[in-house]
Design an enzyme around this catalytic site. Structure first.
Site, PDB file in Angstrom:
ATOM      1  N   LYS A  10     -45.022  25.921 -27.892  1.00 15.53           N
ATOM      2  CA  LYS A  10     -44.318  24.638 -27.886  1.00 15.53           C
ATOM      3  C   LYS A  10     -44.692  23.760 -29.069  1.00 15.53           C
ATOM      4  CE  LYS A  10     -43.358  24.373 -22.939  1.00 15.53           C
ATOM      5  NZ  LYS A  10     -43.731  25.749 -22.640  1.00 15.53           N
ATOM      6  N   ARG A  60     -35.088  34.286 -23.740  1.00 12.75           N
ATOM      7  CA  ARG A  60     -34.673  35.306 -22.780  1.00 12.75           C
ATOM      8  C   ARG A  60     -33.408  34.816 -22.095  1.00 12.75           C
ATOM      9  NH1 ARG A  60     -35.967  32.597 -18.126  1.00 12.75           N
ATOM     10  NH2 ARG A  60     -37.822  31.284 -18.183  1.00 12.75           N
ATOM     11  N   GLU A  68     -46.554  14.393 -25.230  1.00 14.00           N
ATOM     12  CA  GLU A  68     -45.299  13.810 -25.686  1.00 14.00           C
ATOM     13  C   GLU A  68     -44.851  12.721 -24.724  1.00 14.00           C
ATOM     14  OE1 GLU A  68     -42.951  17.335 -25.959  1.00 14.00           O
ATOM     15  OE2 GLU A  68     -42.280  17.242 -23.872  1.00 14.00           O
ATOM     16  N   HIS A  91     -41.083  20.544 -11.721  1.00 14.53           N
ATOM     17  CA  HIS A  91     -40.590  20.902 -13.057  1.00 14.53           C
ATOM     18  C   HIS A  91     -39.836  22.228 -13.074  1.00 14.53           C
ATOM     19  CE1 HIS A  91     -43.027  17.596 -14.512  1.00 14.53           C
ATOM     20  NE2 HIS A  91     -44.109  18.148 -13.991  1.00 14.53           N
TER      21      HIS A  91
END
Length: 501
Positions: free
Chosen positions: A116, A292, A199, A234
């Site tokens: 990430k 994917r 973030e 999430h």
């Protein structure tokens, strides 16, 4: 075209790949653990190879055993499915080194987008909007300074991996140390990598992703968006396309950004570029890319008419993807509900046990992707996803009503499921108005407007009744004593077990 493909996965998606292979005339090889020896994907495959104990580390995550199975079966390609090793760059590289085709992107693309921190840097260079944040942080002091700069609430999350693991929302500095420590532990256990980034957390944002698809000849397009804001921990529960929020102009802008993101890492095959979308400001930010095919790909298939798994195989074999962006369009509306063996009233904890009764809905516009049948055991070793229920209609209102009806016809006894919970979500006015954000489930559960108590009691009562009936059936079958003077074959007096109502 490939002659034989080994499927390095299990459950409903292994069956989905098996079906695509059969339509292309390709021989299939399934792999299975001790827990899956009688599973549907083993029964449907042309060949099946045992690869180890029930624990994923000893079977589906064991690269050596998977490669040995490929050698023994003489497969010429491996499809990783989703989850497990599907986004493992090392595995993709090992497959390529063995002169086998990996049905997915290159190891380099997986490696870059799987990190990430690195992917955010690449997206910034490519001009794709990213969520404000910082990468490469080590000490707690670094995290504190970064959080102060971008402002609370913030999101601490693992640099590697996905699926909601290694992610913690931090609302104040007093919560930061514990969030860092727990996120690091989970990231290390899940991905073998404890690196974190931080973030800005957008609590009232929507999760909108774009399906991208490319061949090995440089051609790359997007196949439109999916709205995935109904989430718990999430992780997505309900997905739909088109998104009720996007205008045609926004759809074009975000689609072009998704293609730009994929092109920046020389991407080919199927992938998903995920964005966080703020409806108040009509702004969007790159979140991550899944290298994917996603769990929710069927809604894209139903609205575009494309078989994405077949095209995965065909472009991996070197074929050109024949459609230009202007040739692609969507028709109608599609919604997917993930049917999990879990208890929404108890923090969505997984539910294990035998499926005493399992009846899937059928009818026009209804599709069920499942890897289970009645009598199967739901274990704690794997994800508790039982099935994906996908419905299609001419418009969103029709599709919602069709999903309501289909969920009512989906009968599962023996484990607790989230079927009633999803019914409640679909019936909520916020869902009807497209106002469900990524934190909506959490907030609405706290308010008590979901999960009616009588429904939860009914689910538990149904499971108990089904279990009792199943036990009674076993007793009846095992009983050898019959009253020869009783002419009625259905008489309760034929059962000498002592059972009484």
């Amino acid at each position: 075209m490939f002659k034989k493909i080994l499927i390095a996965n299990r459950g409903e998606f292994a069956i989905r790949i098996l079906r695509a292979c059969k339509e292309l005339g390709i021989i299939t090889v399934a792999v299975y653990s001790d827990a899956d020896k009688n599973s549907l994907h083993v029964q449907h495959a042309d060949e099946a190879i045992h690869i180890g104990a029930a624990s994923p580390k000893e079977s589906y995550l064991n690269v050596d055993k998977l490669m040995q199975a490929a050698r023994v079966s003489k497969a010429d390609a491996i499809h990783p499915g989703y989850g497990f090793l599907s986004e493992n760059a090392s595995f993709a590289g090992t497959v390529a080194s063995a002169q086998l085709a990996f049905i997915g992107p290159s190891a380099d693309s997986i490696r870059l987008m799987g990190d990430k921190a690195e992917s955010k840097i690449a997206m910034k260079k490519a001009g794709v909007p990213t969520v404000p944040g910082f990468e490469g942080l080590e000490s707690e002091a670094d995290f504190k300074q970064a959080a102060q700069e971008i402002g609370y609430p913030v999101l601490v999350k693992a640099s590697a991996g996905g699926g909601g693991k290694g992610m913690r929302v931090v609302n104040a500095e007093s919560e930061l140390r514990e969030a860092i420590e727990s996120a690091r532990r989970e990231a290390l256990n899940s991905f073998g990598d404890e690196r974190l980034l931080i973030e800005k957390y957008l609590p009232d944002a929507h999760h909108i992703e774009f399906q991208v698809f490319g061949d090995q000849h440089g051609h790359l397009v997007h196949l439109f968006e999916r709205e995935c804001s109904v989430q718990r921990r999430h992780q997505k529960i309900i997905e739909e396309t088109p998104s009720p929020l996007l205008t045609n102009e926004l759809r074009q802008q975000m689609g072009e950004a998704a293609v730009k993101a994929a092109r920046a890492v020389n991407y080919f095959n199927a992938g998903t570029v995920e964005f966080i979308f703020d409806p108040l400001l009509s702004t969007y930010y790159f979140l991550e890319m899944n290298t994917r095919l996603q769990v929710e790909h069927p809604v894209t298939e139903l609205t575009t008419g494309l078989d994405l798994v077949q095209w995965q195989i065909r472009v991996a074999a070197g074929e050109h993807f024949p459609y230009q962006q202007e040739q692609l369009s969507q028709r109608g509306h599609a919604i997917e509900c993930r049917v999990y063996a879990e208890d929404p009233a108890n923090g969505f904890l997984p539910s294990t046990g035998k499926l005493l009764q399992y009846i899937e809905p059928r009818g026009p516009g209804i599709r069920v992707d499942s890897g289970f049948t009645a009598g199967d055991e739901v274990t704690h070793f794997y994800d508790p996803l039982l099935a994906k229920l996908i419905v299609y209609g001419e418009n969103r209102e029709t599709t919602i009503q069709r999903m309501h009806a289909a969920l009512k016809e989906f009968i599962v006894h023996g484990v607790v499921t989230n079927i009633d919970f999803m019914q409640s979500v679909l019936a909520h006015e916020d869902f009807a108005n497209g106002k469900v954000t990524t934190r909506w489930v959490e907030k609405t559960l706290e308010s008590g407007s979901l999960l009616p108590e009588n429904r939860q009691q009914a689910v538990g009562l149904q499971s108990l009744i089904a279990a009792a009936l199943a036990d009674l059936t076993i007793v009846n079958r095992q009983s050898k004593i019959v009253n020869p003077n009783e002419p009625d074959p259905y008489s309760p007096w034929k059962n000498p077990s002592g059972f009484r109502t």
